[in-house]
Design an enzyme around this catalytic site. Structure first.
Site, PDB file in Angstrom:
ATOM      1  CB  CYS A 270      73.504 149.967  89.270  1.00 37.27           C
ATOM      2  SG  CYS A 270      71.638 149.746  89.011  1.00 37.27           S
TER       3      CYS A 270
ATOM      4  CB  CYS B 242      80.159 143.100  88.714  1.00 29.74           C
ATOM      5  SG  CYS B 242      79.337 141.944  89.969  1.00 29.74           S
TER       6      CYS B 242
ATOM      7  CB  CYS C 117      77.185 146.154  96.476  1.00 29.95           C
ATOM      8  SG  CYS C 117      78.502 145.324  95.159  1.00 29.95           S
TER       9      CYS C 117
ATOM     10  CB  CYS D 264      74.285 142.779  95.088  1.00 29.89           C
ATOM     11  SG  CYS D 264      73.793 142.489  93.630  1.00 29.89           S
TER      12      CYS D 264
HETATM   13 FE1  SF4 Z   1      77.831 143.113  91.248  1.00 33.15          FE
HETATM   14 FE2  SF4 Z   1      77.426 144.556  93.255  1.00 33.15          FE
HETATM   15 FE3  SF4 Z   1      76.209 145.352  90.961  1.00 33.15          FE
HETATM   16 FE4  SF4 Z   1      75.510 143.411  92.314  1.00 33.15          FE
HETATM   17  S1  SF4 Z   1      75.540 145.489  93.122  1.00 33.15           S
HETATM   18  S2  SF4 Z   1      75.674 143.437  90.292  1.00 33.15           S
HETATM   19  S3  SF4 Z   1      77.286 142.343  93.150  1.00 33.15           S
HETATM   20  S4  SF4 Z   1      78.468 145.085  91.571  1.00 33.15           S
END
Ligand code: SF4
Length: 238
Positions: free
Chosen positions: A230, A119, A205, A202
């Site tokens: 991330c 994601c 999250c 987000c």
């Molecule tokens: Fe997806 Fe969560 Fe990553 Fe945002 S923080 S891109 S919702 S996994």
């Protein structure tokens, strides 16, 4: 090898300079090839203020993952109104998002780290790479005291994966210094910061943290990992 020699040269040229002077120096070295990515967090708002109020020729962009807080759109809007400047917005590829959500549902990221990274890759990494293409210098709001992982970094780095220099102008700033600067200059900020949210990404999250918890503790809290990144900042050499 040339990149490492240039990294040292750049570090020498930026030493003892103010944020504004450092950014001006980098603009002169990388004209038209310098970019700042904002997620409208409190540190990013300081940098936006420096860029916009000094009319610095730096491309300002943001990534809209489609899962942001409404409070983030609110500070985005207030920033546009205050400075009357352009912020380029990058969205994920809708075909990839549709496929992922159709096959795995809207909350697949809670099910496994693999799904979470999928994601993040679709919604953040791919659009980021699109924004960074043809750029030579990337400005970020990273501070050294945000976590142990980040304190081992440097204010100027070379990203081997993305093939560009990364400069963190607030690297030595404290959170208190950032907050004081925001207040003194009446800079719009995300109201979630007043509710215990520190690192804001987000909505599904991100959650608020308690005083004393690690800066990234509110991100992907269900994962048992010390390095809560991330993938946006992988691949750097200090
Ligand atoms: Fe997806 Fe969560 Fe990553 Fe945002 S923080 S891109 S919702 S996994």
């Amino acid at each position: 090898m040339q990149s490492y020699i240039k990294l040292k040269e750049l570090k020498d040229q930026l030493s003892s300079k103010s944020v504004k002077e450092s950014l001006e120096k980098l603009i002169s070295i990388f004209p038209g090839r310098i970019i700042f990515t904002t997620s409208f967090g409190i540190e990013d708002q300081v940098i936006s203020h420096k860029i916009f109020s000094n009319n610095l020729d730096i491309k300002v962009v943001t990534l809209d993952t489609g899962r942001l807080f409404s409070e983030t759109y609110d500070v985005f809007s207030r920033t546009l109104i205050k400075y009357n400047k352009k912020i380029d917005i990058y969205f994920p590829d809708y075909v990839a998002v549709e496929k992922m959500v159709t096959e795995k549902g809207p909350l697949s990221f809670y099910e496994s780290k693999e799904n979470r990274m999928e994601c993040c890759t679709i919604r953040k990494i791919v659009p980021l790479n699109r924004a960074l293409s043809n750029m030579e210098c990337w400005i970020t709001g990273i501070r050294a005291s945000q976590s142990n992982n980040r304190s081992s970094m440097s204010n100027l780095e070379y990203d081997d994966d993305k093939k560009l220099f990364k400069y963190h102008p607030l690297f030595e700033w404290s959170l208190e210094g950032v907050e004081n600067y925001i207040k003194a200059n009446q800079i719009p900020y995300n109201v979630l910061h007043d509710k215990g949210y520190v690192s804001i990404g987000c909505e599904p999250c991100t959650r608020a943290i308690h005083k004393g918890q690690d800066f990234r503790a509110g991100r992907w809290w269900w994962e048992n990992s010390k390095a809560k990144e991330c993938g946006l900042h992988n691949g750097t050499t200090a």
